[in-house]
Design a protein around this motif. Structure first.
Motif, PDB file in Angstrom:
ATOM      1  N   GLN A  97       0.976  -1.170   0.047  1.00 57.36           N
ATOM      2  CA  GLN A  97       0.063  -0.231   0.153  1.00 57.36           C
ATOM      3  C   GLN A  97       0.754   1.439  -0.155  1.00 57.36           C
ATOM      4  OE1 GLN A  97      -2.932  -0.228  -0.713  1.00 57.36           O
ATOM      5  NE2 GLN A  97      -3.166  -2.373  -0.572  1.00 57.36           N
ATOM      6  N   MET A  98       2.071   1.273   0.705  1.00 58.15           N
ATOM      7  CA  MET A  98       2.818   2.272   0.567  1.00 58.15           C
ATOM      8  C   MET A  98       3.389   2.417  -0.796  1.00 58.15           C
ATOM      9  SD  MET A  98       4.984   1.835   4.126  1.00 58.15           S
ATOM     10  CE  MET A  98       6.205   3.062   3.829  1.00 58.15           C
ATOM     11  N   GLU A  99       3.931   1.296  -1.393  1.00 62.77           N
ATOM     12  CA  GLU A  99       4.447   1.429  -2.934  1.00 62.77           C
ATOM     13  C   GLU A  99       3.049   2.120  -3.801  1.00 62.77           C
ATOM     14  OE1 GLU A  99       7.471  -2.112  -2.455  1.00 62.77           O
ATOM     15  OE2 GLU A  99       5.440  -2.519  -3.408  1.00 62.77           O
ATOM     16  N   LEU A 100       1.827   1.759  -3.514  1.00 63.41           N
ATOM     17  CA  LEU A 100       0.610   2.284  -4.289  1.00 63.41           C
ATOM     18  C   LEU A 100       0.454   3.419  -4.226  1.00 63.41           C
ATOM     19  CD1 LEU A 100      -1.541  -0.968  -4.296  1.00 63.41           C
ATOM     20  CD2 LEU A 100      -0.177  -0.199  -6.159  1.00 63.41           C
ATOM     21  N   CYS A 101       0.764   4.200  -2.992  1.00 59.88           N
ATOM     22  CA  CYS A 101       0.529   5.454  -2.565  1.00 59.88           C
ATOM     23  C   CYS A 101       1.351   6.587  -3.419  1.00 59.88           C
ATOM     24  CB  CYS A 101       0.984   5.806  -1.015  1.00 59.88           C
ATOM     25  SG  CYS A 101       0.697   7.446  -0.597  1.00 59.88           S
ATOM     26  N   ARG A 102       0.543   7.374  -4.087  1.00 56.10           N
ATOM     27  CA  ARG A 102       1.143   8.413  -5.222  1.00 56.10           C
ATOM     28  C   ARG A 102       1.577   9.442  -4.371  1.00 56.10           C
ATOM     29  NH1 ARG A 102      -3.974  10.448  -7.637  1.00 56.10           N
ATOM     30  NH2 ARG A 102      -4.519  10.081  -5.440  1.00 56.10           N
ATOM     31  N   LYS A 103       1.396   9.769  -3.282  1.00 52.22           N
ATOM     32  CA  LYS A 103       1.883  10.743  -2.542  1.00 52.22           C
ATOM     33  C   LYS A 103       3.412  10.662  -2.226  1.00 52.22           C
ATOM     34  CE  LYS A 103      -2.326  12.063  -2.592  1.00 52.22           C
ATOM     35  NZ  LYS A 103      -3.148  12.538  -1.653  1.00 52.22           N
ATOM     36  N   VAL A 218       7.107   8.092 -12.151  1.00 50.18           N
ATOM     37  CA  VAL A 218       8.032   7.647 -13.379  1.00 50.18           C
ATOM     38  C   VAL A 218       9.413   7.441 -12.795  1.00 50.18           C
ATOM     39  CG1 VAL A 218       9.066  10.079 -13.850  1.00 50.18           C
ATOM     40  CG2 VAL A 218       8.741   8.318 -15.612  1.00 50.18           C
ATOM     41  N   ILE A 219       9.875   7.923 -11.643  1.00 47.54           N
ATOM     42  CA  ILE A 219      11.180   7.514 -11.014  1.00 47.54           C
ATOM     43  C   ILE A 219      11.053   6.052 -10.445  1.00 47.54           C
ATOM     44  CG2 ILE A 219      12.526   7.711  -8.849  1.00 47.54           C
ATOM     45  CD1 ILE A 219      12.254  10.692  -9.200  1.00 47.54           C
ATOM     46  N   ASN A 220      10.081   5.692  -9.805  1.00 42.79           N
ATOM     47  CA  ASN A 220       9.736   4.480  -8.827  1.00 42.79           C
ATOM     48  C   ASN A 220       9.391   3.473  -9.946  1.00 42.79           C
ATOM     49  OD1 ASN A 220      10.243   5.831  -6.678  1.00 42.79           O
ATOM     50  ND2 ASN A 220       8.254   5.590  -5.824  1.00 42.79           N
ATOM     51  N   ASP A 221       8.720   3.721 -11.151  1.00 42.95           N
ATOM     52  CA  ASP A 221       8.211   2.659 -12.173  1.00 42.95           C
ATOM     53  C   ASP A 221       9.461   2.552 -13.075  1.00 42.95           C
ATOM     54  OD1 ASP A 221       5.744   2.416 -11.115  1.00 42.95           O
ATOM     55  OD2 ASP A 221       5.081   3.954 -12.946  1.00 42.95           O
ATOM     56  N   LEU A 223      12.607   2.360 -11.935  1.00 42.68           N
ATOM     57  CA  LEU A 223      13.564   1.555 -11.164  1.00 42.68           C
ATOM     58  C   LEU A 223      13.257   0.033 -11.498  1.00 42.68           C
ATOM     59  CD1 LEU A 223      13.830   3.776  -7.898  1.00 42.68           C
ATOM     60  CD2 LEU A 223      15.637   3.235  -9.437  1.00 42.68           C
ATOM     61  N   GLN A 224      12.219  -0.283 -11.850  1.00 40.56           N
ATOM     62  CA  GLN A 224      11.820  -1.557 -12.226  1.00 40.56           C
ATOM     63  C   GLN A 224      12.362  -1.908 -13.487  1.00 40.56           C
ATOM     64  OE1 GLN A 224      10.451  -2.864  -9.467  1.00 40.56           O
ATOM     65  NE2 GLN A 224      10.519  -0.713  -8.705  1.00 40.56           N
ATOM     66  N   LEU A 225      12.886  -0.971 -14.351  1.00 38.44           N
ATOM     67  CA  LEU A 225      13.181  -1.621 -15.759  1.00 38.44           C
ATOM     68  C   LEU A 225      14.989  -1.224 -15.655  1.00 38.44           C
ATOM     69  CD1 LEU A 225      10.401   0.630 -17.311  1.00 38.44           C
ATOM     70  CD2 LEU A 225      10.450  -1.691 -16.786  1.00 38.44           C
ATOM     71  N   ASP A 226      15.174  -1.760 -16.963  1.00 34.96           N
ATOM     72  CA  ASP A 226      16.789  -1.450 -17.227  1.00 34.96           C
ATOM     73  C   ASP A 226      16.756   0.127 -17.802  1.00 34.96           C
ATOM     74  OD1 ASP A 226      16.526  -1.707 -20.366  1.00 34.96           O
ATOM     75  OD2 ASP A 226      15.819  -3.431 -19.987  1.00 34.96           O
ATOM     76  N   MET A 227      17.762   0.555 -17.965  1.00 30.22           N
ATOM     77  CA  MET A 227      18.074   2.119 -18.289  1.00 30.22           C
ATOM     78  C   MET A 227      17.392   2.287 -19.618  1.00 30.22           C
ATOM     79  SD  MET A 227      18.853   5.083 -17.571  1.00 30.22           S
ATOM     80  CE  MET A 227      19.856   5.133 -16.326  1.00 30.22           C
ATOM     81  N   ALA A 228      17.350   1.504 -20.657  1.00 29.05           N
ATOM     82  CA  ALA A 228      16.952   1.764 -21.863  1.00 29.05           C
ATOM     83  C   ALA A 228      15.665   1.866 -21.932  1.00 29.05           C
ATOM     84  CB  ALA A 228      17.501   0.832 -22.920  1.00 29.05           C
ATOM     85  N   HIS A 229      14.985   0.783 -21.152  1.00 32.95           N
ATOM     86  CA  HIS A 229      13.211   0.980 -21.188  1.00 32.95           C
ATOM     87  C   HIS A 229      12.738   2.042 -20.401  1.00 32.95           C
ATOM     88  CE1 HIS A 229      14.025  -3.229 -23.075  1.00 32.95           C
ATOM     89  NE2 HIS A 229      12.845  -2.920 -23.540  1.00 32.95           N
ATOM     90  N   ALA A 230      13.326   2.238 -19.323  1.00 36.22           N
ATOM     91  CA  ALA A 230      13.301   3.206 -18.377  1.00 36.22           C
ATOM     92  C   ALA A 230      13.269   4.723 -19.163  1.00 36.22           C
ATOM     93  CB  ALA A 230      14.242   3.514 -17.255  1.00 36.22           C
TER      94      ALA A 230
END
Length: 268
Positions: A97-103, A218-221, A223-230
């Protein structure tokens, strides 16, 4: 912000940082047990973050613990109730729920953040630590399998070799080590941890609310990707953002920038 709230017998408190503040302070309030979490407290924490995410009066959140510890982890007196069958329960998954929190979430960490408490700290976007702060992973010591992300997040933050020693040998990370390794943003005296965390959160609230939410995402999402896809993700969201803006919004942006340029910059 809505009215002050409390859950789980006042063991989880939610209140504004001050009159008219857009910062909500969430406090784990079980100091006599070093803020060890029962299952009902986990559910209450998860519920608090869902409510704060939906509250238009809240722009940023500070998470703190009352007393000598931030959070000493799960209450092992109720280990079976907490872990067996409930580990995949979204209603009790505070970290999810913390990860889903947009704030943006600022952690105010004084004293120990142990295992589940460490995982909750890692779910914060920014960490302010007291000089006494210690981050400790005891999963291996007590035979508890990590399920809130510590095994994956820590190595990405401090490097795999350091993370392996911290987790496999149960070596504590001090505030100074945490700052050096990129885990901790600020170190202050223990008595100033909450005030500093609120100061950081208040600085966030002075910026464009919508852009802050999108930027965190966009920062947190990314981080789940490699640099090219980020980078592709950033470009796609930028195009979507600017294509959605009207001429009036561009004019307001320019007006706002002209007004801000005559003011002194914010200081932390």
């Amino acid at each position: 912000m809505g009215a002050r709230a409390s859950d789980s017998g006042d063991l989880i408190l939610v209140e504004p940082a001050g009159p008219g503040s857009q910062v909500a302070v969430v406090t784990i309030n079980r100091p006599d047990a070093l803020n060890a979490l029962t299952r009902s407290m986990m559910i209450s924490l998860a519920s608090a973050f869902r409510r704060l995410d939906a509250d238009d009066g809240v722009a940023a959140v500070v998470l703190a613990g009352r007393g000598r510890a931030f959070c000493s982890g799960a209450d092992l007196q109720a280990a079976e109730e907490i872990f067996k069958g409930d580990v995949n329960d979204p209603a009790a998954d505070t970290v999810k729920q913390m990860e889903l929190c947009r704030k943006p979430i600022v952690g105010a960490i004084a004293g120990f953040a142990v295992t589940a408490g460490f995982e909750i700290a890692l779910a914060c976007d920014i960490i302010v630590a007291g000089r006494s702060a210690k981050f400790l992973d005891t999963h291996a010591k007590f035979g508890i399998f990590p399920s809130w992300g510590l095994s994956q997040k820590l190595s990405r933050l401090i490097g795999p070799n350091r993370a392996r020693e911290v987790s496999l040998a149960c070596i504590p990370i001090t505030a100074e080590m945490g700052e050096k390794w990129g885990l901790v943003n600020h170190i202050v005296d223990d008595s100033q941890v909450l005030a500093k965390a609120i100061e950081v959160a208040e600085a966030i609230t002075r910026n464009n609310r919508n852009l802050v939410l999108l930027y965190k995402s966009v920062i947190n999402d990314g981080l789940q990707l490699d640099m090219a896809h980020a980078r592709v993700l950033e470009k796609e969201r930028a195009v979507e953002y600017y294509n959605g803006m009207t001429k009036e919004q561009f004019a307001n942006m320019q007006k706002f920038i002209r007004g801000r340029s005559s003011k002194a910059p914010s200081k932390l």
